[in-house]
Write a protein that holds these residues in place. Structure first.
Motif, mmCIF file in Angstrom:
data_model
loop_
_atom_site.group_PDB
_atom_site.id
_atom_site.type_symbol
_atom_site.label_atom_id
_atom_site.label_comp_id
_atom_site.label_asym_id
_atom_site.label_seq_id
_atom_site.Cartn_x
_atom_site.Cartn_y
_atom_site.Cartn_z
ATOM 1 N N ARG A 1 0.826 -1.208 0.000
ATOM 2 C CA ARG A 1 0.000 0.000 0.000
ATOM 3 C C ARG A 1 0.864 1.265 0.000
ATOM 4 O O ARG A 1 1.696 1.459 0.882
ATOM 5 C CB ARG A 1 -0.945 0.009 1.195
ATOM 6 C CG ARG A 1 -2.128 -0.933 1.042
ATOM 7 C CD ARG A 1 -3.023 -0.926 2.244
ATOM 8 N NE ARG A 1 -2.338 -1.472 3.418
ATOM 9 C CZ ARG A 1 -2.908 -1.626 4.606
ATOM 10 N NH1 ARG A 1 -4.171 -1.281 4.778
ATOM 11 N NH2 ARG A 1 -2.226 -2.128 5.617
ATOM 12 N N GLY A 2 0.617 2.112 -1.011
ATOM 13 C CA GLY A 2 1.300 3.398 -1.095
ATOM 14 C C GLY A 2 2.730 3.339 -1.577
ATOM 15 O O GLY A 2 3.378 4.382 -1.708
ATOM 16 N N LYS A 3 3.249 2.173 -1.891
ATOM 17 C CA LYS A 3 4.667 2.049 -2.248
ATOM 18 C C LYS A 3 4.889 2.166 -3.759
ATOM 19 O O LYS A 3 3.972 1.964 -4.567
ATOM 20 C CB LYS A 3 5.226 0.723 -1.738
ATOM 21 C CG LYS A 3 5.289 0.672 -0.217
ATOM 22 C CD LYS A 3 5.990 -0.584 0.281
ATOM 23 C CE LYS A 3 6.115 -0.536 1.807
ATOM 24 N NZ LYS A 3 6.758 -1.750 2.347
ATOM 25 N N GLU B 1 13.249 5.171 -9.307
ATOM 26 C CA GLU B 1 13.354 4.870 -7.881
ATOM 27 C C GLU B 1 12.182 4.000 -7.434
ATOM 28 O O GLU B 1 11.032 4.268 -7.786
ATOM 29 C CB GLU B 1 13.425 6.154 -7.070
ATOM 30 C CG GLU B 1 14.680 6.966 -7.356
ATOM 31 C CD GLU B 1 14.828 8.149 -6.433
ATOM 32 O OE1 GLU B 1 13.890 8.408 -5.621
ATOM 33 O OE2 GLU B 1 15.865 8.830 -6.500
ATOM 34 N N MET B 2 12.500 2.962 -6.646
ATOM 35 C CA MET B 2 11.499 1.973 -6.245
ATOM 36 C C MET B 2 11.648 1.611 -4.771
ATOM 37 O O MET B 2 12.733 1.683 -4.202
ATOM 38 C CB MET B 2 11.651 0.695 -7.078
ATOM 39 C CG MET B 2 11.413 0.879 -8.565
ATOM 40 S SD MET B 2 9.701 1.277 -8.919
ATOM 41 C CE MET B 2 9.877 2.033 -10.555
ATOM 42 N N ASP B 3 10.519 1.186 -4.194
ATOM 43 C CA ASP B 3 10.530 0.611 -2.846
ATOM 44 C C ASP B 3 10.510 -0.911 -2.911
ATOM 45 O O ASP B 3 11.038 -1.581 -2.017
ATOM 46 C CB ASP B 3 9.301 1.091 -2.050
ATOM 47 C CG ASP B 3 9.232 2.597 -1.945
ATOM 48 O OD1 ASP B 3 10.242 3.198 -1.536
ATOM 49 O OD2 ASP B 3 8.181 3.175 -2.285
ATOM 50 N N VAL B 4 9.878 -1.443 -3.963
ATOM 51 C CA VAL B 4 9.706 -2.894 -4.117
ATOM 52 C C VAL B 4 9.913 -3.258 -5.589
ATOM 53 O O VAL B 4 9.459 -2.528 -6.474
ATOM 54 C CB VAL B 4 8.292 -3.348 -3.673
ATOM 55 C CG1 VAL B 4 8.086 -4.838 -3.962
ATOM 56 C CG2 VAL B 4 8.070 -3.064 -2.191
ATOM 57 N N ILE B 5 10.592 -4.383 -5.830
ATOM 58 C CA ILE B 5 10.736 -4.917 -7.186
ATOM 59 C C ILE B 5 10.190 -6.336 -7.206
ATOM 60 O O ILE B 5 10.602 -7.181 -6.407
ATOM 61 C CB ILE B 5 12.202 -4.925 -7.661
ATOM 62 C CG1 ILE B 5 12.762 -3.499 -7.717
ATOM 63 C CG2 ILE B 5 12.313 -5.590 -9.032
ATOM 64 C CD1 ILE B 5 14.237 -3.442 -8.094
ATOM 65 N N VAL B 6 9.267 -6.601 -8.129
ATOM 66 C CA VAL B 6 8.750 -7.951 -8.360
ATOM 67 C C VAL B 6 9.292 -8.428 -9.704
ATOM 68 O O VAL B 6 9.076 -7.778 -10.729
ATOM 69 C CB VAL B 6 7.209 -7.987 -8.365
ATOM 70 C CG1 VAL B 6 6.726 -9.418 -8.616
ATOM 71 C CG2 VAL B 6 6.654 -7.454 -7.050
#
Length: 499
Positions: free
Chosen positions: A170-172, A330-335
């Motif tokens: 959420r929000g990332k 820029e990322m918080d999470v990478i799938v």
């Protein structure tokens, strides 16, 4: 050491391994063990629990025809329902008594003296069996496509088949690297909760409507109360899919043209932006890569919080994804929706075939399957390999499909394996495929495959870098059913104990 000698040892408790166990029980064979490396059955449906995970084949077609049919809740079943039905199947069929969980096979060695397989697990336990069935699947070893710098990323990251449900999106700022069969299912779900989702696309895919919906309570009661109605539904789906073979088997034919038209209309109806449409439209013939079936993927890309990036990824950096235009996303999470390693089939298992007489068997005495497949995996009818007596592969080389349910292919293989095991018992000898049979079969098969859509101008998990197709069957399920209907014992050398 386990002193019992099983008639059959099966690697893997996914649908292939479990279906083989069911078929053995139907044939009156109870002396078998299913060895599963994980702590739960289910195979791909255990592993792929990402949001939105579901089957690309209608639920009525995605089950064994010889088993009681589940009470499916919708046309295309979701992962939790499939996994629950698999676990109910195990209990209902009494397969739990044959399954050993947390029993990862590291090695299987053929003993010429004893004419049996000696199978070693990670714990050091040894199991002996007269036949060995490998049900290891084709899509269970995550691949990251050589993406540089993954280990340097400061945020959370994972492969789609190893979903981190403990991470709240959420929000990332989330990246999906890839837009294939798994990604088109989780992208709409992630887009609903993420602050921003960036989809990194290397190659676009053809996508056609899914037309999924829940079954009504009235429909579900009808299917349960009248098995003939359910069979009619299943048969309808089966023959509809068999009709799709034209889009896969031959390039540029009327069926392929019709599917291309449907895919284009689907794209144009859901993506009004012409520039984005062209980024999403493939430049290779339909069928060359896996055809995607999705209703919600394109609409997800239209959201304000979703971007599609088509620039090549240069590397992963601590703060995100660097593309070759110099931009850092820029990322918080990478799938990583980067697919699977599909060409070895073996994973980390060492399979050693016929060797000089020796007991106990020693590693290196015989032919390694890894060495035999150095130039690419191949098997007669996708099931047997020269030099590996009484070894059978389910969903092996050249048995994948682009048009119909793999369950139908597996059922052909179950019947063939049972016939082979019965012949082995009757002859009091193991069956070892003659090398010339494999050579002739594969030459003929590869010649047929060169004319299919799978051989088109694209990169896919169906084939090796030099273009040899190792994963897909060249025809329809009915073609395969005819080829596997009878066991040709002359194709095999009989290997007696001490031979």
């Amino acid at each position: 050491m386990d002193t019992e000698v099983y008639e059959v040892a099966i690697l893997g408790a996914g649908l292939a391994g479990l279906g083989m166990g069911m078929r053995l029980k139907m044939a009156g064979e109870e002396s078998f063990v299913i060895l599963e490396k994980e702590d739960r059955v289910g195979g791909t449906w255990r592993d792929n629990s990402y949001p939105g995970a579901s089957c690309d084949v209608q639920s009525h077609l995605y089950w064994f025809s010889f088993d009681e049919q589940p009470d499916w809740s919708r046309v295309f079943a979701m992962q939790p329902e499939i996994q629950a039905n698999i676990e109910r199947l195990v209990a209902r069929q009494g397969l739990n008594h044959h399954i050993r969980l947390n029993a990862e096979i590291t090695e299987a060695v053929w003993s010429e003296d004893a004419a049996l397989w000696v199978i070693t697990t990670l714990s050091g336990e040894q199991i002996r069996a007269r036949a060995f069935v490998a049900a290891w699947g084709q899509l269970n070893r995550p691949s990251f496509k050589g993406i540089e710098g993954r280990e340097h990323f400061d945020g959370d990251s994972w492969h789609s088949a190893r979903w981190r449900h403990d991470v709240d999106l959420r929000g990332k700022r989330v990246a999906s690297i890839g837009n294939g069969a798994s990604a088109v299912q989780f992208i709409p779900e992630v887009a609903e909760v993420a602050g921003h989702l960036t989809v990194f696309q290397r190659t676009p895919n053809y996508c056609v409507p899914r037309l999924d919906r829940p079954y009504t309570e009235e429909e579900r009661r009808m299917f349960l109360d009248d098995p003939a109605t359910l069979r009619e539904s299943r048969d309808g789906f089966y023959w509809e899919h068999e009709g799709w073979i034209g889009a896969m088997k031959l390039q540029d034919n009327p069926v392929a043209q019709e599917f291309t038209r449907i895919a284009r209309e689907h794209l144009e109806s859901q993506v009004p932006d012409p520039e984005l449409r062209e980024k999403l439209w493939p430049k290779y013939p339909i069928g060359c890569k896996r055809l995607l079936i999705a209703d919600t993927f394109y609409p997800a890309l239209m959201r304000d919080n979703v971007d599609l990036v088509t620039e090549r990824i240069e590397r992963i950096e601590p703060q995100g994804v660097r593309t070759d235009d110099g931009r850092l996303h820029e990322m918080d999470v990478i799938v990583y929706a980067t697919g699977f390693e599909t060409l070895s089939f073996l994973g980390h298992v060492d399979i050693v075939g016929r060797s000089p007489k020796s007991w106990p068997p020693r590693r290196g005495d015989g032919v390694s399957l890894r060495d035999a497949w150095r130039e690419g995996p191949e098997a007669y009818l996708g099931m047997t390999v020269s030099g590996f007596p009484n070894m059978f592969i389910l969903y092996g080389p050249n048995t994948n499909l682009g048009h119909n349910s793999i369950i139908a292919m597996l059922e052909c293989q179950f019947d063939y394996v049972v016939k082979a095991l019965e012949a082995s018992k009757a002859e009091r000898a193991a069956l070892d495929l003659r090398p010339e049979v494999l050579e002739h079969f594969n030459a003929e098969l590869q010649d047929e495959l060169r004319g299919t859509s799978f051989a088109g101008a694209c990169n896919s998990w169906y084939k090796t870098p030099d273009g040899r197709i190792t994963n897909n069957w060249s025809g329809s399920v009915e073609d395969y059913r005819k080829r596997t209907a009878e066991l040709d014992l002359d194709a095999y050398e009989l290997v007696p104990a001490g031979g």
